[in-house]
Design a protein around this motif. Structure first.
Motif, short mmCIF file in Angstrom:
data_model
loop_
_atom_site.label_atom_id
_atom_site.label_comp_id
_atom_site.label_asym_id
_atom_site.label_seq_id
_atom_site.Cartn_x
_atom_site.Cartn_y
_atom_site.Cartn_z
N MET A 165 0.90 -1.23 -0.12
CA MET A 165 0.02 0.13 0.12
C MET A 165 0.82 1.31 0.06
O MET A 165 2.11 1.26 0.35
CB MET A 165 -0.86 0.05 1.26
CG MET A 165 -1.77 -1.25 1.13
SD MET A 165 -3.05 -0.75 2.42
CE MET A 165 -4.28 -2.15 2.51
N ARG A 166 0.27 2.24 -0.57
CA ARG A 166 0.91 3.64 -0.57
C ARG A 166 0.09 4.50 0.68
O ARG A 166 -0.76 4.75 0.63
CB ARG A 166 0.75 4.30 -2.04
CG ARG A 166 1.75 3.59 -2.98
CD ARG A 166 1.48 4.66 -4.19
NE ARG A 166 1.87 3.62 -5.37
CZ ARG A 166 1.84 4.21 -6.44
NH1 ARG A 166 1.55 5.49 -6.63
NH2 ARG A 166 2.09 3.43 -7.57
N SER A 167 1.28 5.44 1.13
CA SER A 167 0.63 6.29 2.01
C SER A 167 -0.06 7.60 1.16
O SER A 167 0.71 7.90 0.14
CB SER A 167 1.87 6.91 2.88
OG SER A 167 1.21 8.21 3.61
N GLU A 168 -1.24 7.77 1.54
CA GLU A 168 -1.93 8.94 0.81
C GLU A 168 -1.72 10.38 1.54
O GLU A 168 -2.31 11.37 0.96
CB GLU A 168 -3.28 8.40 0.32
CG GLU A 168 -3.38 7.25 -0.44
CD GLU A 168 -4.69 7.24 -1.04
OE1 GLU A 168 -5.71 7.06 -0.02
OE2 GLU A 168 -4.75 6.74 -2.13
N GLY A 169 -1.31 10.37 2.75
CA GLY A 169 -1.15 11.35 3.42
C GLY A 169 -1.86 11.16 5.03
O GLY A 169 -2.08 10.08 5.41
#
Ligand SMILES: CC(C)(COP(=O)(O)OP(=O)(O)OC[C@H]1O[C@@H](n2cnc3c(N)ncnc32)[C@H](O)[C@@H]1OP(=O)(O)O)[C@@H](O)C(=O)NCCC(=O)NCCS
Length: 190
Positions: free
Chosen positions: A153-157
């Motif tokens: 997963m990627r961090s979106e903020g």
């Protein structure tokens, strides 16, 4: 004892299977072992003190599941619940869901949750055609952040000051993985 219907092997004899209201006594016993460990990191309504409280949690999920919404699965070591994973939210119309997890302290560090969430993601993307799976946790929940990252997963903020625990406010981080990213990361994918 015969194995249960609808269970999936995770590892080391631990299985994942749906948690239902009739599991309330076992869930309450598990909550007694897990309560102090999970309280800072999960929603307050999830941390109950009685069998009736445990039943209310499971009934909330059962009602949502009947509407194709949230779902909850226990990690079972024999007759004992040691943790679990859930779809905190599930919106088939929009193709978006959020996954979550918890463990009692003795079950930490065995890879049970990463594997279980991967199973939920596989079901969400493959069988249900979802487009996006989300993960939300306190930014200082390093074990939870590690799971999101291990799952690609990627961090979106960061949602600043959006978590309250014990009179203090904390930041919350949003992670996600999109269907095409999950497809590309699968063994054998091009
Ligand atoms: C978040 C939480 C579930 C993470 O538990 P966890 O045990 O770290 O997660 P996993 O089950 O995926 O296990 C991963 C760990 O097992 C280890 N491991 C051991 N055998 C493994 C195997 N065969 N495969 C993969 N990992 C394995 C990994 O190395 C990793 O440990 P490390 O971080 O020390 O390197 C747990 O800390 C918890 O219950 N916290 C409180 C509640 C909570 O925060 N819930 C989430 C709210 S957002």
């Amino acid at each position: 004892m015969p194995s249960s219907l609808f269970e999936t092997a995770v590892r080391d004899g631990v299985v994942l299977k749906p948690l239902e209201p009739w599991h309330a006594p076992a869930f309450a016993e598990h909550m007694d072992r897990a309560r102090d460990h999970i309280r800072p990191w999960v929603g307050p309504a999830f941390v109950t003190d009685t069998v009736e409280g445990a039943r209310a949690t499971l009934q909330r999920y059962a009602t949502a599941t009947a509407r194709d919404g949230a779902r909850i699965y226990g990690l079972w070591d024999g007759e004992r619940i040691i943790g679990g994973v859930m779809f905190v939210a599930f919106d088939a119309g929009w193709g978006i869901c959020e996954v979550g997890c918890w463990l009692e302290p003795g079950a930490v560090g065995r890879g049970l949750v990463t594997r279980s969430v991967a199973l939920l993601m596989e079901w969400a993307f493959e069988e249900r055609g979802m487009s996006r799976v989300e993960w939300r946790c306190r930014t200082d929940n390093l074990r939870s952040v590690a799971i999101a990252r291990r799952l690609g997963m990627r961090s979106e903020g960061v949602l600043r000051s959006s978590w309250v625990f014990d009179g203090s406010r904390y930041d919350k981080e949003v992670f996600s993985i999109l269907r095409e990213e999950w497809d590309a990361a699968r063994p054998g994918s091009r």
